[in-house]
Scaffold this motif. Structure first.
Motif, PDB file in Angstrom:
ATOM      1  N   HIS A  13      21.668 -44.077 100.710  1.00 31.65           N
ATOM      2  CA  HIS A  13      22.698 -44.376  99.965  1.00 31.65           C
ATOM      3  C   HIS A  13      23.853 -45.253 100.406  1.00 31.65           C
ATOM      4  O   HIS A  13      24.010 -45.546 101.817  1.00 31.65           O
ATOM      5  N   GLY A  14      24.733 -45.870  99.566  1.00 35.95           N
ATOM      6  CA  GLY A  14      25.947 -46.594  99.954  1.00 35.95           C
ATOM      7  C   GLY A  14      26.704 -46.005 101.133  1.00 35.95           C
ATOM      8  O   GLY A  14      27.076 -46.918 101.985  1.00 35.95           O
ATOM      9  N   GLY A  15      27.109 -44.908 100.948  1.00 36.35           N
ATOM     10  CA  GLY A  15      27.865 -44.194 101.876  1.00 36.35           C
ATOM     11  C   GLY A  15      27.568 -43.989 103.249  1.00 36.35           C
ATOM     12  O   GLY A  15      27.926 -44.134 104.256  1.00 36.35           O
ATOM     13  N   THR A  16      26.045 -43.903 103.275  1.00 37.00           N
ATOM     14  CA  THR A  16      25.351 -43.507 104.447  1.00 37.00           C
ATOM     15  C   THR A  16      25.248 -44.988 105.104  1.00 37.00           C
ATOM     16  O   THR A  16      25.467 -44.935 106.483  1.00 37.00           O
ATOM     17  N   ILE A  17      25.051 -45.961 104.461  1.00 36.53           N
ATOM     18  CA  ILE A  17      24.900 -47.366 105.074  1.00 36.53           C
ATOM     19  C   ILE A  17      26.176 -47.549 105.703  1.00 36.53           C
ATOM     20  O   ILE A  17      26.468 -48.130 106.897  1.00 36.53           O
ATOM     21  N   MET A  18      27.309 -47.463 105.002  1.00 31.97           N
ATOM     22  CA  MET A  18      28.586 -47.874 105.484  1.00 31.97           C
ATOM     23  C   MET A  18      28.916 -46.963 106.711  1.00 31.97           C
ATOM     24  O   MET A  18      29.675 -47.580 107.771  1.00 31.97           O
ATOM     25  N   ALA A  19      28.712 -45.789 106.643  1.00 29.15           N
ATOM     26  CA  ALA A  19      28.808 -44.741 107.963  1.00 29.15           C
ATOM     27  C   ALA A  19      28.103 -45.394 109.118  1.00 29.15           C
ATOM     28  O   ALA A  19      28.801 -45.548 110.251  1.00 29.15           O
ATOM     29  N   ILE A  20      27.064 -45.657 109.045  1.00 31.74           N
ATOM     30  CA  ILE A  20      26.107 -46.275 110.015  1.00 31.74           C
ATOM     31  C   ILE A  20      26.590 -47.736 110.616  1.00 31.74           C
ATOM     32  O   ILE A  20      26.723 -47.848 111.769  1.00 31.74           O
ATOM     33  N   MET A  21      26.922 -48.629 109.583  1.00 23.74           N
ATOM     34  CA  MET A  21      27.348 -49.888 110.185  1.00 23.74           C
ATOM     35  C   MET A  21      28.848 -49.674 110.634  1.00 23.74           C
ATOM     36  O   MET A  21      29.194 -50.425 111.640  1.00 23.74           O
ATOM     37  N   GLN A  22      29.723 -48.902 110.089  1.00 20.33           N
ATOM     38  CA  GLN A  22      30.973 -48.746 110.833  1.00 20.33           C
ATOM     39  C   GLN A  22      30.851 -48.161 112.272  1.00 20.33           C
ATOM     40  O   GLN A  22      31.679 -48.868 113.153  1.00 20.33           O
ATOM     41  N   LYS A  23      29.947 -47.404 112.318  1.00 22.27           N
ATOM     42  CA  LYS A  23      29.892 -46.686 113.727  1.00 22.27           C
ATOM     43  C   LYS A  23      29.239 -47.853 114.826  1.00 22.27           C
ATOM     44  O   LYS A  23      29.996 -47.778 116.030  1.00 22.27           O
TER      45      LYS A  23
ATOM     46  N   GLY B 179      34.903 -52.014 112.421  1.00 24.32           N
ATOM     47  CA  GLY B 179      35.282 -52.567 111.242  1.00 24.32           C
ATOM     48  C   GLY B 179      35.737 -51.768 110.117  1.00 24.32           C
ATOM     49  O   GLY B 179      35.468 -50.187 110.304  1.00 24.32           O
ATOM     50  N   ASN B 180      35.993 -51.847 108.828  1.00 32.37           N
ATOM     51  CA  ASN B 180      36.301 -50.849 107.959  1.00 32.37           C
ATOM     52  C   ASN B 180      35.300 -50.635 107.114  1.00 32.37           C
ATOM     53  O   ASN B 180      34.128 -51.337 106.956  1.00 32.37           O
ATOM     54  N   PHE B 181      35.181 -49.028 106.850  1.00 32.19           N
ATOM     55  CA  PHE B 181      34.210 -48.315 106.267  1.00 32.19           C
ATOM     56  C   PHE B 181      33.566 -49.350 105.044  1.00 32.19           C
ATOM     57  O   PHE B 181      32.260 -49.507 104.874  1.00 32.19           O
TER      58      PHE B 181
END
Length: 172
Positions: free
Chosen positions: A141-151, A155-157
């Motif tokens: 999901h989009g939120g899952t990708i944003m969480a992984i990439m932020q970690k 950068g910003n979620f």
């Protein structure tokens, strides 16, 4: 190790701008067509959220799903689930959530922080299990990708927001 992060194809709810987290929607015809006409990198292992939209996307791209992880599911949007901006406009809790920059928990749902911790823990579990693979595709999901990439990239979620069917590659 090459990590391929793919956001699932478009659903009816996505097309309507709805918060789709726990709703287990199938891909729309438009979503199926978009996935079929896009190109994705090859992967040794294919991992997916167990939600229908992710499993369907993975099977369209790779013809299989090797494993699913519950922890990779999208955030639980609680009372905002399956609603869009127009339906939530004027809702005082929605306005408070907007004003918080998305940091408040969703009423009767998860906070973004809780969801991100769950999602990145599942990602790390999968990576650990398949540490000898050269490439792993995560259809999530989009939120899952944003969480992984932020970690992993800081950068910003929201800097890592992908449209439905889009992908990015991460090297670990």
């Amino acid at each position: 190790m090459k990590i391929i992060l793919i956001r699932h194809g478009k659903t009816k709810g996505n097309a309507e701008g709805r918060y789709i987290g726990t709703t287990d929607e199938s891909l729309s015809q438009e979503g199926i067509a978009e996935i079929r006409t896009s190109k994705y990198p090859a992967a040794d292992v294919v991992i997916s959220s167990p939600m229908r939209r992710c499993v369907e996307t993975a099977k369209l791209i790779y013809g299989r799903v090797d494993e699913t992880y519950d922890g990779l599911k999208e955030c639980d949007f609680g009372e905002f689930e399956n609603k869009n901006y127009a339906e939530l406009n004027g809702n005082k809790y929605y306005q408070k959530w907007i004003d918080s920059g998305g940091t408040l928990p969703f009423p009767s749902g998860e906070s973004m922080e809780t969801a991100s911790k769950r999602q990145t823990a599942a990602f790390e579990e999968a990576i650990g299990k398949h540490k000898n693979a050269e490439s792993i595709a995560f259809v999530v999901h989009g939120g899952t990708i944003m969480a992984i990439m932020q970690k992993y990239n800081a950068g910003n979620f929201y800097d890592y927001h992908l449209k439905n069917g889009e992908s990015m590659v991460l090297s670990l």
